[in-house]
Design an enzyme around this catalytic site. Structure first.
Site, PDB file in Angstrom:
ATOM      1  N   GLY A 241       0.697  -1.185   0.035  1.00 22.35           N
ATOM      2  CA  GLY A 241      -0.037  -0.048  -0.034  1.00 22.35           C
ATOM      3  C   GLY A 241       0.816   1.074   0.201  1.00 22.35           C
ATOM      4  O   GLY A 241       2.013   1.330   0.378  1.00 22.35           O
ATOM      5  N   CYS A 242       0.372   2.372  -0.503  1.00 22.17           N
ATOM      6  CA  CYS A 242       1.187   3.585  -0.612  1.00 22.17           C
ATOM      7  C   CYS A 242       1.433   4.067   0.830  1.00 22.17           C
ATOM      8  O   CYS A 242       2.768   4.363   0.877  1.00 22.17           O
ATOM      9  CB  CYS A 242       0.077   4.674  -1.238  1.00 22.17           C
ATOM     10  SG  CYS A 242      -1.608   5.082  -0.585  1.00 22.17           S
TER      11      CYS A 242
END
Length: 308
Positions: free
Chosen positions: A122-123
């Site tokens: 995930g970012c």
């Protein structure tokens, strides 16, 4: 994939933000991208046919749809069963999937290269894990340390609806969200950083399209051995020495960090902003939420998985 034929890739969900970003970046690689007829993108048989024809299937779908798609791929028997790269958060803590953060550990690129199933990070998690994992592994931050993680992302991370709101009407300058403290990246951050205490994570969105800053404040005097900001910097620098995508840079007191600086880039910048006299520090990670935080990371993993 045989002989000198270009490997084939099917992006299941290529019309979304991450899928479009991956498709654009794949133009620079020696691969053949298989596309589904837009009218049949939810047709199970059409998707299965493309999965059978592909060497690698990239899942750019919501979590529930990604779980369903991975089960579809698993139902394909024999040599036609493709390898999978999942851009959703559905499998990021699953023991059956390799975590697709090549810089996590020295052995990680080889694990990704050999894996049948890889989960793209995930970012927000990319920034937090990049900062925390080396410091936890070295013993500087004990796993049970209570931490607060703050982050701001460009509005492109909110998908088509948020993008439309900001670009059509201007949108709010800034807003906090996930104030129920159950953001879906938290389990991933805990598992991949080596933490045992769940951190408080406070994400936010700014009125800029792309970019992200993750920041983690630390009371150094409360940590074992009272580590200095210099020690934190040296530990991170040693871990990422030679990395093509991760840079550990000096944290200058006069510096002003803006989230948009790395928009369009696949790089990740880490800094330790510290005051040794006060025994305090702030760790920061700056990246493009659509680059190293999504599509750029997927391309790293695709290169490894297909030996490109």
């Amino acid at each position: 994939m045989t002989g000198t034929m270009a490997p084939t890739i099917f992006i299941d969900g290529e019309a979304g933000t991450t899928g479009l970003g991956i498709r654009e970046r794949l133009r620079d690689l020696p691969v053949t991208v298989l596309s589904i007829d837009p009218d049949r993108r939810k047709d199970r048989e059409a998707r299965l046919a493309l999965m059978r024809a592909a060497d690698l299937v990239v899942l750019c779908l919501p979590d529930a749809a990604s779980v369903e798609a991975s089960a579809m791929a698993a139902s394909i028997e024999g040599a036609e069963q493709p390898r999978l790269l999942d851009a959703s958060s559905a499998h990021r803590v699953s023991p059956d999937w390799v975590y697709g953060f090549p810089e996590l550990a020295a052995a990680q690129p080889a694990l990704i290269a050999e894996a049948a199933r890889v989960s793209n990070p995930g970012c927000y998690a990319t920034g937090a894990i990049a900062l925390l994992a080396p410091l936890v592994a070295s013993g500087i931050i004990p796993p049970a340390t209570p931490l607060t993680i703050n982050a701001i992302s460009g509005y492109s991370g909110g998908g088509k609806s948020m993008i439309a709101d900001h670009e059509a009407d201007g949108g709010p300058a800034f807003h906090l969200y996930a104030l129920g403290l159950e953001h879906k990246h938290i389990p991933e951050i805990v598992a991949r950083s080596g933490l045992t205490t769940r951190p408080i994570f406070v994400p936010s969105v700014g009125h800029f399209a792309q970019g992200m800053i993750v920041s983690i404040p630390l009371h150094l005097a409360a940590l074992p051995g009272r580590p200095t900001p210099q020690l934190l910097h040296e530990t991170l620098a040693a871990h990422y020495a030679g990395s093509a995508h991760v840079s550990v840079l000096p944290g200058r007191p006069e510096e002003r960090l803006t989230g948009e600086e790395l928009a369009g880039s696949d790089r990740l910048e880490l800094r330790v902003h510290g005051n040794a006299r006060l025994g305090q520090a702030v760790l920061t990670a700056r990246l493009d939420n659509l680059g190293k935080g999504a599509s750029g990371a997927a391309i790293q993993n695709i290169r490894l998985m297909l030996s490109l």
